[in-house]
Design a protein around this motif. Sequence first.
Motif, PDB file in Angstrom:
ATOM      1  N   LEU A 108      79.712 100.554 -81.258  1.00 16.10           N
ATOM      2  CA  LEU A 108      79.933  99.213 -81.792  1.00 16.10           C
ATOM      3  C   LEU A 108      78.872  98.247 -81.255  1.00 16.10           C
ATOM      4  O   LEU A 108      78.311  97.437 -82.007  1.00 16.10           O
ATOM      5  N   ILE A 109      78.584  98.346 -79.972  1.00 11.52           N
ATOM      6  CA  ILE A 109      77.585  97.447 -79.387  1.00 11.52           C
ATOM      7  C   ILE A 109      76.214  97.720 -79.987  1.00 11.52           C
ATOM      8  O   ILE A 109      75.460  96.795 -80.336  1.00 11.52           O
ATOM      9  N   GLU A 110      75.905  99.007 -80.182  1.00 16.63           N
ATOM     10  CA  GLU A 110      74.627  99.339 -80.833  1.00 16.63           C
ATOM     11  C   GLU A 110      74.577  98.780 -82.248  1.00 16.63           C
ATOM     12  O   GLU A 110      73.553  98.253 -82.691  1.00 16.63           O
ATOM     13  N   SER A 111      75.708  98.878 -82.985  1.00 10.67           N
ATOM     14  CA  SER A 111      75.748  98.354 -84.346  1.00 10.67           C
ATOM     15  C   SER A 111      75.510  96.863 -84.361  1.00 10.67           C
ATOM     16  O   SER A 111      74.864  96.332 -85.267  1.00 10.67           O
ATOM     17  N   ILE A 112      76.012  96.193 -83.344  1.00 12.44           N
ATOM     18  CA  ILE A 112      75.797  94.746 -83.291  1.00 12.44           C
ATOM     19  C   ILE A 112      74.314  94.453 -83.118  1.00 12.44           C
ATOM     20  O   ILE A 112      73.745  93.576 -83.784  1.00 12.44           O
TER      21      ILE A 112
ATOM     22  N   ILE B 247      92.685  90.978 -93.386  1.00 13.50           N
ATOM     23  CA  ILE B 247      92.176  89.743 -93.998  1.00 13.50           C
ATOM     24  C   ILE B 247      90.941  89.275 -93.235  1.00 13.50           C
ATOM     25  O   ILE B 247      89.913  88.924 -93.834  1.00 13.50           O
ATOM     26  N   LEU B 248      91.020  89.327 -91.919  1.00 12.28           N
ATOM     27  CA  LEU B 248      89.885  88.896 -91.096  1.00 12.28           C
ATOM     28  C   LEU B 248      88.667  89.762 -91.399  1.00 12.28           C
ATOM     29  O   LEU B 248      87.560  89.248 -91.632  1.00 12.28           O
ATOM     30  N   SER B 249      88.890  91.072 -91.429  1.00 14.51           N
ATOM     31  CA  SER B 249      87.768  91.973 -91.627  1.00 14.51           C
ATOM     32  C   SER B 249      87.176  91.813 -93.042  1.00 14.51           C
ATOM     33  O   SER B 249      85.976  91.871 -93.238  1.00 14.51           O
TER      34      SER B 249
ATOM     35  N   THR C 281      78.596  96.745 -91.834  1.00 15.22           N
ATOM     36  CA  THR C 281      79.706  97.610 -92.245  1.00 15.22           C
ATOM     37  C   THR C 281      80.331  98.292 -91.027  1.00 15.22           C
ATOM     38  O   THR C 281      81.559  98.395 -90.921  1.00 15.22           O
ATOM     39  N   ALA C 282      79.458  98.745 -90.131  1.00 13.08           N
ATOM     40  CA  ALA C 282      79.954  99.423 -88.932  1.00 13.08           C
ATOM     41  C   ALA C 282      80.753  98.456 -88.067  1.00 13.08           C
ATOM     42  O   ALA C 282      81.798  98.826 -87.512  1.00 13.08           O
ATOM     43  N   ILE C 283      80.275  97.206 -87.947  1.00 10.28           N
ATOM     44  CA  ILE C 283      81.007  96.223 -87.135  1.00 10.28           C
ATOM     45  C   ILE C 283      82.407  96.025 -87.693  1.00 10.28           C
ATOM     46  O   ILE C 283      83.400  96.044 -86.955  1.00 10.28           O
TER      47      ILE C 283
END
Lengths: 330, 343
Positions: B294-298, B21-23, B304-306
């Motif tokens: 994940l950090i790079e995606s941020i 739900i959060l995602s 979508t990746a996050i």
Amino acid sequence: MNLIDIRNMSIELKTGTKPIFAVDRVNLTMKEGEVRGLVGESGSGKSLLAQAIVGVLDEKWRVDADRFHWRGNDLMRLSPAERKAIISKDVAMIFQEPMACLDPTTTIGEQLEEAVDVEQLTGFFWQKRQQRKQAAINLLHKVGIKKHEVCVKSFPHQLTDALCQRVMIAMALARRPMLLIADEPTAAMESTNQGQIFRLLASLNQLKNMSILLISHDLENVTHWTNNITVMYSGQFVEAGTTEQIFNQPYHPYTRALVDSSPKANRMIPNKSRLMTLPGSIPILQHLPIGCRLGPRCPRAQQKCVHAPKIKNFHSHQVSCHFPLKDSYS
Amino acid sequence: MLIFTLRRFNLFIFTMLLLTILSFSLSFLFPGEQLINLTGQIDASPEQLAILADEYQQQSGLLSQYFSYLNHLFHGEMGYSMTSNLPIATEVLNRLPATIELTCVALLVAMFFGLPVGFCAAIYHRKLPDNLILTIAMVGYSIPVFWLGLLAILVFSIQLGWLPSAGQISLLFEIEHVTGLQLIDILLSDSPYKWQAFQDATRHLILPVIVVALAPATIFMRLARSAMLEVLDTHYIKAANAKGLTFSQIIYRHAMRNAVIKVIRDVGLQFANLVTIAMVTEVIFSWPGIGRWLIESIYQRDYTAIQGGLIVLSTFIFIVHIIIDFVYAALNPLAREPRNGKR
């Protein structure tokens, strides 16, 4: 020969300012095959004394005694390790809350097996393992647990309090001790279970000639099972003698009050009358009175009582009081 | 035991429900269009978008949208990365094993180092070893990870040259991708240089593992110390003492197991913390794990990746939690059976 002979044992609580004598010069002697009761209110230092004998007090306590003989051996001259070796061979102890005294994560069988003395086993290690198991089962039989298979596999929380206490007694028997110290073994137990445990202890005393030091706060209950009684109050020795002497002719005002405070069926007590009690309550450790610690509560106290009394001996009936009640019975 | 298992399973389902739900709601909260955030197809033509909208049931209510999202998740479709245009699922599958390897080894190292040292401190309570260990634990806990990582590289890789500073394995070795866990893959492969490769991979692992494990290990030390002190104060230790057992017998047979039981649940709680530390460490040591990705995606606003990374990482943490709960139950007989009124 005396089994255990203690003169003037003091147990001192180390504090920042001045040390507190939680137990102050107490005497205790026991003969072989004797059942002795050690009676006192809670906080009178009787458990401390027992733990000091077994040597399981932690570092904040300091034990000192003029004489501490075990079957003629002077234990005060030995190092703590040697003392522990002698004591743990011949003295066993059972505690107040049996459930809390068993490791909750280990099965009863394992705990029993590790208590079995190595010297009783013979042969190679695989034989020893078998013998150990058998010894554990025999011990359970000795304390009257017939379903040993179930019991060996259970964890302490799966058994009742009375069963746990039997297991504790079984463990205590593992080393075939000469003295068993029972520290309020039936506290918080139903009276039928209490009777069972006491009968078990009595039969062990009669069949194996094992001496028992029975610690209790309930003078009347103890009298059924003991030969001799020692009474303590607030860490001081009060009176010692045979059960009859203590119960029927107490010389010390405190013992007198203790006997009088329990209601008896055969004595007529008028309705709604007060039971005989001493005024006040047992002093806390920070504010102990000097001299005889019963002083402030004692009905017979006089000026002399600010000095600790010497122990007087009347035909093996010892009493620590300046003004014993000796004359009131003759 | 069955009830215990069912309980954990129940917990797992509900936690996953909340997580999804959060995602799902994140795709609304991120800037941009919700459908594009969800699928990651930024260059799609209007026709393709219409097909996607149909697939994700955009025209019906929120609930059915959520269920179609769940449906896609169960089929392993987490959309496409906005930057690389690769499916998130393959990206994650390529990177997650490296993170699993790093974090699990670090957790084990932290436990096998932290717990005994903590027990040691408790046994020598208020003596020199205790004070020394407490001081070290305090210092170790206070050091920031990124600084420690850089310092470790500076000293051990650059000045002393003992250990490699980046990556998972030297580029010289070619290892087939089977499970993704590098060490296991190496052992499975039939390359003639297997043992050299194994040694090399281990050498690459040492520095990041130490950096990740340090802070949790210091926490375990303190937890183990207080747990052991508590256990040593109990009646059953005193009774065991009166039974005539020696001190080492008491420690090994009774005190240790009970102390470990007290600590093991907190170990599970600390694992989430450890994964966070591992993410930072992966960036410093260029570890090809999911944390760095994940950090790079941020940084690149790859929404979508996050979303996908978040779900996968938290599921991983949660599964480790449950495994640790089972270890706890295996050690503690009291936890296995529910007792009325007592819990």
